[in-house]
Design an enzyme around this catalytic site. Structure first.
Site, PDB file in Angstrom:
ATOM      1  N   TYR A 153      20.296  72.674  55.203  1.00 17.65           N
ATOM      2  CA  TYR A 153      20.209  71.535  56.115  1.00 17.65           C
ATOM      3  C   TYR A 153      20.914  70.337  55.484  1.00 17.65           C
ATOM      4  O   TYR A 153      20.905  70.163  54.265  1.00 17.65           O
ATOM      5  CB  TYR A 153      18.755  71.162  56.389  1.00 17.65           C
ATOM      6  CG  TYR A 153      18.006  72.157  57.233  1.00 17.65           C
ATOM      7  CD1 TYR A 153      18.210  72.230  58.608  1.00 17.65           C
ATOM      8  CD2 TYR A 153      17.082  73.029  56.661  1.00 17.65           C
ATOM      9  CE1 TYR A 153      17.521  73.142  59.388  1.00 17.65           C
ATOM     10  CE2 TYR A 153      16.387  73.952  57.436  1.00 17.65           C
ATOM     11  CZ  TYR A 153      16.612  73.991  58.791  1.00 17.65           C
ATOM     12  OH  TYR A 153      15.932  74.908  59.559  1.00 17.65           O
ATOM     13  N   THR A 179      23.327  74.083  58.770  1.00 24.01           N
ATOM     14  CA  THR A 179      22.738  73.801  60.075  1.00 24.01           C
ATOM     15  C   THR A 179      22.880  72.325  60.396  1.00 24.01           C
ATOM     16  O   THR A 179      22.421  71.475  59.630  1.00 24.01           O
ATOM     17  CB  THR A 179      21.258  74.200  60.100  1.00 24.01           C
ATOM     18  OG1 THR A 179      21.158  75.616  59.880  1.00 24.01           O
ATOM     19  CG2 THR A 179      20.609  73.863  61.432  1.00 24.01           C
ATOM     20  N   ARG A 188       7.871  70.569  69.463  1.00 17.86           N
ATOM     21  CA  ARG A 188       7.602  71.893  70.003  1.00 17.86           C
ATOM     22  C   ARG A 188       6.157  71.896  70.484  1.00 17.86           C
ATOM     23  O   ARG A 188       5.218  72.026  69.693  1.00 17.86           O
ATOM     24  CB  ARG A 188       7.869  72.962  68.955  1.00 17.86           C
ATOM     25  CG  ARG A 188       9.357  72.968  68.558  1.00 17.86           C
ATOM     26  CD  ARG A 188       9.683  73.674  67.280  1.00 17.86           C
ATOM     27  NE  ARG A 188      11.050  73.323  66.871  1.00 17.86           N
ATOM     28  CZ  ARG A 188      11.554  73.587  65.678  1.00 17.86           C
ATOM     29  NH1 ARG A 188      10.828  74.211  64.767  1.00 17.86           N
ATOM     30  NH2 ARG A 188      12.795  73.223  65.389  1.00 17.86           N
ATOM     31  N   LYS A 275      26.411  75.924  61.598  1.00 23.51           N
ATOM     32  CA  LYS A 275      25.494  76.512  62.579  1.00 23.51           C
ATOM     33  C   LYS A 275      24.930  75.393  63.461  1.00 23.51           C
ATOM     34  O   LYS A 275      24.422  74.393  62.951  1.00 23.51           O
ATOM     35  CB  LYS A 275      24.354  77.240  61.860  1.00 23.51           C
ATOM     36  CG  LYS A 275      23.324  77.892  62.782  1.00 23.51           C
ATOM     37  CD  LYS A 275      22.323  78.692  61.942  1.00 23.51           C
ATOM     38  CE  LYS A 275      21.279  79.355  62.809  1.00 23.51           C
ATOM     39  NZ  LYS A 275      20.324  78.391  63.396  1.00 23.51           N
ATOM     40  N   ARG A 302      15.019  75.644  70.064  1.00 22.03           N
ATOM     41  CA  ARG A 302      13.962  74.941  69.319  1.00 22.03           C
ATOM     42  C   ARG A 302      14.333  73.506  68.961  1.00 22.03           C
ATOM     43  O   ARG A 302      13.572  72.820  68.288  1.00 22.03           O
ATOM     44  CB  ARG A 302      13.622  75.725  68.038  1.00 22.03           C
ATOM     45  CG  ARG A 302      12.978  77.064  68.322  1.00 22.03           C
ATOM     46  CD  ARG A 302      12.952  77.969  67.114  1.00 22.03           C
ATOM     47  NE  ARG A 302      12.062  77.544  66.042  1.00 22.03           N
ATOM     48  CZ  ARG A 302      10.741  77.742  66.029  1.00 22.03           C
ATOM     49  NH1 ARG A 302      10.154  78.357  67.048  1.00 22.03           N
ATOM     50  NH2 ARG A 302      10.004  77.366  64.998  1.00 22.03           N
TER      51      ARG A 302
END
Length: 415
Positions: A153, A179, A188, A275, A302
């Site tokens: 990340y 990512t 979520r 990504k 997500r």
């Protein structure tokens, strides 16, 4: 005869008669494995894996849009010889499938990520270690017998990032997957309703589910506390912190730019993937900073809810950068037919996340191996029935894409 002996004798007779007592033998599809996982997990753990952001519109679209693509088979083709092999980042794979990075997977019980990396090695497939794994880079690498990649990340501290890159290199990770769609961690709702925290805690909201799954709870106690094990001493959760709060208050980097990717390109010598790409504009920017490939991905629905499904975003992105970058399709893959569709559009491979996690939840190493076997069998069967001799032969002539996709592309200013 004592009761347990009678049960054992019945089981023996069933096996002798060709009736297996193994639940995996009655799970011929990934959907069946998901159902097994749902039965074995308390609601808060299952929803942590299964759920998405917002109203889960994108999560559903990832699956439903793949179903809208129809296949166009060719008849009377000699398919007696078949090859499923594919090549991604110079690495030859037995089929066009990667195990995507998934974090905190000890939440499903058992060995979590360790089960997956062992199964991936057995199958000769690439396993991608998540920065957020519930086991460390080193612990996962110690169980690996196949190729490893590392997912990163773009978090706040470059010192932390540099340390992770060094550890990934030392562990033998052959590629880096960065990512970029987690600027902050999206809400979520299932996790909030269930009182999911890092590490998981028993609360009034989830106690009933925990009580009904004692073996799951006992398995959590046999390992280290669930958290970001790669960041011990740098990012710790508490019973009061949701997963969203932990990332957003301690880790998220809202000032990251493409200059940071250019910096990473200078730090990492091996193949570098981005990504979280869903637009042609970002795919072109990724190519411009010297990456080797991209994952067309919306984080499995997500993160930002309401964005395009990954498969719908794939065709224009392949058309724009497929001759320069290795493109991987991530999000929504549930069958071998889905993999074939992605490769026929132009992806080098597809990445699976929830599928392997459901396998780990259902039966540990065996469950993940079963999932990978399902994909291999379904890819092979799909190619055979399409009249296609191998992965390398696939192209869009084997598909019919929904007409609405072409109309929306013509209106895209970043096409």
């Amino acid at each position: 005869m004592p009761r347990m002996s009678a049960v054992s004798e019945l089981a023996r007779m069933l096996v002798a008669g060709g009736l297996s007592t193994d639940p995996l033998d009655r799970a011929p599809t990934v959907a069946d494995v998901r159902a097994l996982a749902k039965r074995r997990l308390p609601k808060m753990a299952f929803d942590f894996v299964d759920g998405g952001a917002g109203t889960e519109t994108t999560l559903r679209a990832n699956v439903s849009d793949l179903a809208e693509i129809t296949l166009q088979p060719r008849s009377l083709v000699d398919v007696s010889q078949q090859s499923l092999t594919a090549e991604v980042a110079g690495q030859r794979l037995p089929m066009p499938l990667l195990l995507a990075p998934c974090g905190l997977i000890r939440v499903v019980g058992g060995d979590g990520e360790l089960a997956a990396v062992r199964a991936a090695g057995k199958a000769g497939l690439t396993y991608t270690i998540s920065t957020a794994s519930s086991w460390s880079i080193e612990e996962i690498a110690a169980e690996a017998t196949g190729p490893l990649w590392f997912q990163l990340y773009m978090w706040r501290s470059r010192d932390v990032i540099s340390s992770l890159l060094h550890r990934a290199t030392e562990a033998g990770c052959g590629a880096l997957v960065v990512t970029v769609d987690v600027v902050v961690n999206a809400k979520r709702p299932r996790d909030h309703r269930n009182g999911m925290s890092i590490p998981p805690q028993v609360t009034l909201r989830n106690a009933a589910g925990v009580v009904r799954h004692p073996f799951w709870f006992a398995s959590l106690l046999r390992g280290p506390p669930i958290g970001f094990r790669n960041l011990e001493g740098m990012a710790e959760g508490s019973s009061a912190m949701s997963h969203q709060d932990l990332v957003n208050t301690q880790l998220a980097n809202v000032s990251a730019t493409w200059d940071d990717i250019a910096w990473l390109r200078r730090q990492w010598e091996g193949p570098l993937f981005i990504k979280g790409i869903t637009t042609v504009q970002d795919a072109l920017l990724a190519a411009s900073v010297g990456v080797d490939g991209i994952f067309v991905s919306n984080h499995g629905g997500r993160q930002l809810d309401g964005v395009s499904s990954s498969i719908r975003a794939l065709p224009p992105i392949v058309d724009a950068v497929g001759d320069r970058l290795d493109v991987v399709l991530d999000s929504g893959i549930r069958s071998g037919g889905d993999v074939v569709k992605a490769v026929a559009i132009g992806a080098k491979a597809a990445a699976i996340g929830r599928s392997w996690v459901w396998g780990a939840a259902a039966a540990g190493d065996r469950g993940v191996t079963h999932v990978l076997d399902i994909y291999q069998q379904e890819i092979s069967e799909c190619l055979t029935l399409l009249g296609c001799t191998g992965i390398a032969e696939l192209d869009r002539s084997f598909l019919r894409l929904p007409a609405a996709w072409s109309r929306s592309r013509s209106a895209d200013p970043h096409r």
